[in-house]
Scaffold this motif. Structure first.
Motif, PDB file in Angstrom:
ATOM      1  N   PHE A   2       0.825  -1.206   0.000  1.00  0.00           N
ATOM      2  CA  PHE A   2       0.000   0.000   0.000  1.00  0.00           C
ATOM      3  C   PHE A   2       0.863   1.261   0.000  1.00  0.00           C
ATOM      4  CE2 PHE A   2      -2.111   3.387   2.378  1.00  0.00           C
ATOM      5  CZ  PHE A   2      -3.304   3.509   1.688  1.00  0.00           C
ATOM      6  N   LYS A   3       1.819   1.316   0.932  1.00  0.00           N
ATOM      7  CA  LYS A   3       2.670   2.509   1.056  1.00  0.00           C
ATOM      8  C   LYS A   3       3.556   2.688  -0.170  1.00  0.00           C
ATOM      9  CE  LYS A   3       2.906   2.694   6.108  1.00  0.00           C
ATOM     10  NZ  LYS A   3       3.804   2.665   7.296  1.00  0.00           N
ATOM     11  N   GLU A   4       4.100   1.587  -0.669  1.00  0.00           N
ATOM     12  CA  GLU A   4       4.998   1.668  -1.829  1.00  0.00           C
ATOM     13  C   GLU A   4       4.276   2.195  -3.057  1.00  0.00           C
ATOM     14  OE1 GLU A   4       4.735  -0.789   0.206  1.00  0.00           O
ATOM     15  OE2 GLU A   4       6.720  -1.287   0.998  1.00  0.00           O
ATOM     16  N   VAL A   5       3.071   1.676  -3.297  1.00  0.00           N
ATOM     17  CA  VAL A   5       2.307   2.086  -4.485  1.00  0.00           C
ATOM     18  C   VAL A   5       1.949   3.563  -4.415  1.00  0.00           C
ATOM     19  CG1 VAL A   5       0.128   1.796  -5.724  1.00  0.00           C
ATOM     20  CG2 VAL A   5       1.414  -0.212  -4.990  1.00  0.00           C
ATOM     21  N   PHE A   6       1.452   4.000  -3.267  1.00  0.00           N
ATOM     22  CA  PHE A   6       1.043   5.406  -3.152  1.00  0.00           C
ATOM     23  C   PHE A   6       2.251   6.337  -3.107  1.00  0.00           C
ATOM     24  CE2 PHE A   6      -3.106   3.719  -2.237  1.00  0.00           C
ATOM     25  CZ  PHE A   6      -3.966   4.726  -2.692  1.00  0.00           C
ATOM     26  N   SER A   7       3.364   5.857  -2.593  1.00  0.00           N
ATOM     27  CA  SER A   7       4.588   6.670  -2.629  1.00  0.00           C
ATOM     28  C   SER A   7       5.047   6.876  -4.061  1.00  0.00           C
ATOM     29  CB  SER A   7       5.696   5.983  -1.817  1.00  0.00           C
ATOM     30  OG  SER A   7       5.361   5.903  -0.455  1.00  0.00           O
ATOM     31  N   LEU A   8       5.012   5.803  -4.857  1.00  0.00           N
ATOM     32  CA  LEU A   8       5.384   5.914  -6.266  1.00  0.00           C
ATOM     33  C   LEU A   8       4.398   6.801  -7.021  1.00  0.00           C
ATOM     34  CD1 LEU A   8       6.503   2.263  -7.114  1.00  0.00           C
ATOM     35  CD2 LEU A   8       7.940   4.321  -7.096  1.00  0.00           C
ATOM     36  N   LEU A   9       3.116   6.706  -6.675  1.00  0.00           N
ATOM     37  CA  LEU A   9       2.105   7.556  -7.307  1.00  0.00           C
ATOM     38  C   LEU A   9       2.423   9.031  -7.056  1.00  0.00           C
ATOM     39  CD1 LEU A   9      -0.621   7.783  -8.813  1.00  0.00           C
ATOM     40  CD2 LEU A   9      -1.749   7.691  -6.571  1.00  0.00           C
ATOM     41  N   ALA A  10       2.772   9.355  -5.807  1.00  0.00           N
ATOM     42  CA  ALA A  10       3.126  10.739  -5.468  1.00  0.00           C
ATOM     43  C   ALA A  10       4.380  11.183  -6.208  1.00  0.00           C
ATOM     44  CB  ALA A  10       3.339  10.863  -3.962  1.00  0.00           C
ATOM     45  N   VAL A  11       5.348  10.276  -6.354  1.00  0.00           N
ATOM     46  CA  VAL A  11       6.589  10.592  -7.061  1.00  0.00           C
ATOM     47  C   VAL A  11       6.307  10.912  -8.525  1.00  0.00           C
ATOM     48  CG1 VAL A  11       8.747   9.623  -7.938  1.00  0.00           C
ATOM     49  CG2 VAL A  11       8.127   9.312  -5.541  1.00  0.00           C
ATOM     50  N   PHE A  12       5.483  10.089  -9.176  1.00  0.00           N
ATOM     51  CA  PHE A  12       5.211  10.301 -10.595  1.00  0.00           C
ATOM     52  C   PHE A  12       4.367  11.554 -10.833  1.00  0.00           C
ATOM     53  CE2 PHE A  12       6.037   5.588 -11.001  1.00  0.00           C
ATOM     54  CZ  PHE A  12       7.219   5.759 -11.709  1.00  0.00           C
ATOM     55  N   ILE A  13       3.435  11.835  -9.930  1.00  0.00           N
ATOM     56  CA  ILE A  13       2.667  13.084 -10.044  1.00  0.00           C
ATOM     57  C   ILE A  13       3.604  14.282  -9.878  1.00  0.00           C
ATOM     58  CG2 ILE A  13       0.894  14.522  -8.970  1.00  0.00           C
ATOM     59  CD1 ILE A  13      -0.594  11.957  -8.229  1.00  0.00           C
ATOM     60  N   GLY A  14       4.508  14.179  -8.885  1.00  0.00           N
ATOM     61  CA  GLY A  14       5.480  15.252  -8.679  1.00  0.00           C
ATOM     62  C   GLY A  14       6.393  15.428  -9.881  1.00  0.00           C
ATOM     63  N   LEU A  15       6.825  14.312 -10.482  1.00  0.00           N
ATOM     64  CA  LEU A  15       7.682  14.387 -11.665  1.00  0.00           C
ATOM     65  C   LEU A  15       6.944  15.008 -12.837  1.00  0.00           C
ATOM     66  CD1 LEU A  15      10.418  13.688 -12.958  1.00  0.00           C
ATOM     67  CD2 LEU A  15       9.477  11.430 -13.532  1.00  0.00           C
ATOM     68  N   PHE A  16       5.666  14.666 -12.986  1.00  0.00           N
ATOM     69  CA  PHE A  16       4.863  15.258 -14.058  1.00  0.00           C
ATOM     70  C   PHE A  16       4.758  16.777 -13.879  1.00  0.00           C
ATOM     71  CE2 PHE A  16       1.071  16.654 -16.210  1.00  0.00           C
ATOM     72  CZ  PHE A  16       1.033  15.898 -17.370  1.00  0.00           C
ATOM     73  N   LEU A  17       4.453  17.219 -12.661  1.00  0.00           N
ATOM     74  CA  LEU A  17       4.340  18.656 -12.387  1.00  0.00           C
ATOM     75  C   LEU A  17       5.679  19.357 -12.593  1.00  0.00           C
ATOM     76  CD1 LEU A  17       2.077  18.535  -9.198  1.00  0.00           C
ATOM     77  CD2 LEU A  17       1.397  19.172 -11.520  1.00  0.00           C
ATOM     78  N   PHE A  18       6.773  18.690 -12.192  1.00  0.00           N
ATOM     79  CA  PHE A  18       8.107  19.250 -12.401  1.00  0.00           C
ATOM     80  C   PHE A  18       8.382  19.420 -13.892  1.00  0.00           C
ATOM     81  CE2 PHE A  18      12.625  18.362 -13.310  1.00  0.00           C
ATOM     82  CZ  PHE A  18      13.203  19.475 -12.705  1.00  0.00           C
ATOM     83  N   GLY A  19       8.024  18.390 -14.680  1.00  0.00           N
ATOM     84  CA  GLY A  19       8.211  18.485 -16.125  1.00  0.00           C
ATOM     85  C   GLY A  19       7.420  19.625 -16.727  1.00  0.00           C
ATOM     86  N   MET A  20       6.192  19.842 -16.250  1.00  0.00           N
ATOM     87  CA  MET A  20       5.361  20.951 -16.738  1.00  0.00           C
ATOM     88  C   MET A  20       6.005  22.292 -16.402  1.00  0.00           C
ATOM     89  SD  MET A  20       2.640  19.871 -18.350  1.00  0.00           S
ATOM     90  CE  MET A  20       1.561  21.291 -18.243  1.00  0.00           C
ATOM     91  N   ILE A  21       6.551  22.409 -15.191  1.00  0.00           N
ATOM     92  CA  ILE A  21       7.195  23.661 -14.778  1.00  0.00           C
ATOM     93  C   ILE A  21       8.420  23.955 -15.641  1.00  0.00           C
ATOM     94  CG2 ILE A  21       8.476  24.776 -12.906  1.00  0.00           C
ATOM     95  CD1 ILE A  21       6.611  23.305 -10.944  1.00  0.00           C
ATOM     96  N   VAL A  22       9.234  22.924 -15.871  1.00  0.00           N
ATOM     97  CA  VAL A  22      10.432  23.092 -16.703  1.00  0.00           C
ATOM     98  C   VAL A  22      10.035  23.467 -18.129  1.00  0.00           C
ATOM     99  CG1 VAL A  22      12.426  21.907 -17.707  1.00  0.00           C
ATOM    100  CG2 VAL A  22      11.820  21.516 -15.316  1.00  0.00           C
ATOM    101  N   LEU A  23       9.006  22.806 -18.652  1.00  0.00           N
ATOM    102  CA  LEU A  23       8.523  23.084 -20.000  1.00  0.00           C
ATOM    103  C   LEU A  23       8.054  24.533 -20.117  1.00  0.00           C
ATOM    104  CD1 LEU A  23       7.930  21.602 -22.719  1.00  0.00           C
ATOM    105  CD2 LEU A  23       5.613  21.237 -21.864  1.00  0.00           C
ATOM    106  N   ARG A  24       7.269  24.978 -19.153  1.00  0.00           N
ATOM    107  CA  ARG A  24       6.765  26.356 -19.171  1.00  0.00           C
ATOM    108  C   ARG A  24       7.897  27.357 -19.004  1.00  0.00           C
ATOM    109  NH1 ARG A  24       1.936  24.944 -14.914  1.00  0.00           N
ATOM    110  NH2 ARG A  24       0.649  23.729 -16.338  1.00  0.00           N
ATOM    111  N   ASN A  25       8.886  26.994 -18.212  1.00  0.00           N
ATOM    112  CA  ASN A  25      10.014  27.890 -17.983  1.00  0.00           C
ATOM    113  C   ASN A  25      10.774  28.160 -19.277  1.00  0.00           C
ATOM    114  OD1 ASN A  25      11.624  29.446 -16.213  1.00  0.00           O
ATOM    115  ND2 ASN A  25      13.174  27.837 -16.184  1.00  0.00           N
TER     116      ASN A  25
END
Length: 313
Positions: A2-25
């Protein structure tokens, strides 16, 4: 698990948002002041505002950024409230370019994009920096998309999550609520749609349920503009309210047509991710074009509904 899956989910959402920020920058190298001047010069009518809002949002990949600029211009009395409506309509269309882009299969380009993005960022100059941000940001987004798709099945194997998806598949209003709340929290309707894409790609979410989440995301994304309007003056607050009402009206219009929209996009492509991307484009395009002739009437409606409230604030 449970913890591993949701931790990875948070990581990938964070990576997606980071990619969007870099792209917009990278796109931001054209400068906010230039965007302001362009908006002021080309928005002397509503339909011009729609075109400008569509093109600029498609370029910088952020309807929220456009909304913040528009609110600032209206607050400074450089742009009229009525002309801002056209830009809002255009921004809603332009933001669908991102969802269309991420729906394509670009896994083979991840490593080259990361490599060339890193190389470009080492060179001086705005052009090299912009290209570096563009390629590196896209690579991060595609990595996150692959991760979200891979996590869909293990996440759905958790009993209560599986039951939750089943309920969402049966009740579209729940999907709309999920899309709205999640987008209001992470401040990115694109990220919310990307998460839904991961789940429909693994056939855990049905397409109608994913469309419902997409509709809710369009309402949730209004939160950023509303926050930006706080303390910005009466007219600026009206812009934020107009953005909310436009998306609420659009969602109410499309709720009875979720099944019809789902059937239509299924005829366009067999790719489930592309189906959701096309649904987002059709929704925003239809809503914006339908509202365009009624902008003067809509302007009076917003003023009537919120004039006293904005004055008291």
């Amino acid at each position: 698990m449970f913890k591993e899956v949701f931790s990875l989910l948070a990581v990938f959402i964070g990576l997606f948002l980071f990619g969007m920020i870099v792209l917009r920058n990278g796109f931001a190298q054209i400068g906010e002041e230039r965007l302001r001047n362009l908006i002021l010069k080309l928005t002397d009518s509503t339909w011009k505002g729609l075109l400008v809002g569509t093109v600029i949002t498609a370029i910088i990949q952020s309807s929220s950024a456009i909304m913040v600029i528009v609110i600032a211009l209206v607050a400074a009395k450089l742009l009229t409230f009525q002309h801002s409506i056209g830009i809002i309509l255009g921004a809603n269309i332009g933001t669908t370019v991102t969802t269309e882009l991420i729906a394509y299969e670009f896994s083979a380009f991840i490593v080259p994009f990361l490599f060339f993005g890193f190389i470009f960022l080492l060179f001086p100059g705005k052009l090299a920096y912009a290209l570096g941000c563009l390629t590196f940001g896209l690579a991060c987004i595609f990595i996150a998309m692959n991760g979200l798709q891979d996590l869909a099945h293990p996440l759905a194997s958790i009993p209560w999550v599986h039951n939750f998806f089943n309920v969402t598949n049966e009740h579209h209003l729940l999907g709309i609520a999920i899309g709205g709340v999640l987008t209001a929290i992470i401040h990115s309707s694109t990220a919310t749609v990307a998460i839904a894409m991961g789940f429909i790609g693994d056939h855990i979410l049905s397409l109608p349920a994913a469309i419902a989440i997409m509709l809710g995301a369009n309402i949730g994304t209004c939160m950023t503009a509303y926050i930006a309007s706080i303390g910005a003056g009466q007219s600026a607050k009206l812009v934020a309210y107009a953005n909310i009402w436009l998306n609420v009206f659009g969602v109410l219009l499309f709720i009875p047509m979720i099944g019809l929209l789902s059937s239509f996009v299924e005829m366009l492509t067999s790719n489930t991710m592309m189906q959701l991307a096309h649904s987002s484009l059709i929704f925003n395009l239809v809503c914006s074009l339908l509202m365009l002739p009624f902008v003067p009437l809509f302007t009076r409606f917003i003023t009537f509904m919120h004039q006293k409230e904005t004055i008291s604030n």
